[in-house]
Design a protein around this motif. Sequence first.
Motif, short mmCIF file in Angstrom:
data_model
loop_
_atom_site.label_atom_id
_atom_site.label_comp_id
_atom_site.label_asym_id
_atom_site.label_seq_id
_atom_site.Cartn_x
_atom_site.Cartn_y
_atom_site.Cartn_z
N MET A 1 0.83 -1.19 0.00
CA MET A 1 0.00 0.00 0.00
C MET A 1 0.87 1.25 0.00
O MET A 1 1.94 1.27 0.57
N SER A 2 0.41 2.28 -0.62
CA SER A 2 1.17 3.51 -0.75
C SER A 2 1.48 4.17 0.59
O SER A 2 2.55 4.73 0.76
N TYR A 3 0.54 4.09 1.53
CA TYR A 3 0.78 4.71 2.83
C TYR A 3 1.99 4.09 3.51
O TYR A 3 2.75 4.76 4.18
N GLU A 4 2.17 2.78 3.31
CA GLU A 4 3.32 2.09 3.90
C GLU A 4 4.63 2.61 3.32
O GLU A 4 5.61 2.76 4.04
N ARG A 5 4.66 2.88 2.03
CA ARG A 5 5.88 3.42 1.41
C ARG A 5 6.20 4.79 1.98
O ARG A 5 7.37 5.11 2.18
N VAL A 6 5.18 5.58 2.25
CA VAL A 6 5.40 6.90 2.85
C VAL A 6 5.95 6.73 4.27
O VAL A 6 6.91 7.40 4.66
N LYS A 7 5.36 5.82 5.06
CA LYS A 7 5.81 5.59 6.43
C LYS A 7 7.27 5.14 6.48
O LYS A 7 8.01 5.50 7.38
N GLN A 8 7.67 4.32 5.50
CA GLN A 8 9.01 3.75 5.51
C GLN A 8 10.06 4.67 4.89
O GLN A 8 11.25 4.40 5.00
N ALA A 9 9.64 5.75 4.26
CA ALA A 9 10.59 6.65 3.60
C ALA A 9 11.48 7.33 4.64
O ALA A 9 11.02 7.74 5.70
N SER A 10 12.75 7.46 4.29
CA SER A 10 13.68 8.11 5.22
C SER A 10 13.50 9.63 5.21
O SER A 10 13.73 10.29 6.22
N LYS A 11 13.08 10.19 4.07
CA LYS A 11 12.88 11.64 4.01
C LYS A 11 11.63 11.94 3.19
O LYS A 11 11.54 11.56 2.03
N THR A 12 10.68 12.64 3.82
CA THR A 12 9.48 13.06 3.11
C THR A 12 9.42 14.58 3.06
O THR A 12 9.92 15.27 3.95
#
Length: 83
Positions: A1-12
């Motif tokens: 899921m896309s939300y998971e990729r955002v959560k796991q990103a080192s820099k947003t």
Amino acid sequence: MSYERVKQASKTIIGTKQAVKAIRAGQVTELFVALDADNWVTDPVVILAKEVGVPVSLVESKKELGKACGIHVGAAVVAIAAS
């Protein structure tokens, strides 16, 4: 899921203006846009991302996108920056 990729990103990068700056600087690897955000807010950054070849992922909710970034308000646009 896309939300998971955002959560796991080192820099947003949160927000339309900041995302546009980061895309122009070549720092963005992926862009997330909430479908429930106003088009006049999201269209400029989506158009720019497509012009420069940054992948755009659509998510359902500003509230959930903000939560995935760890903020307590909604986020219309979130970019993941190259680390």
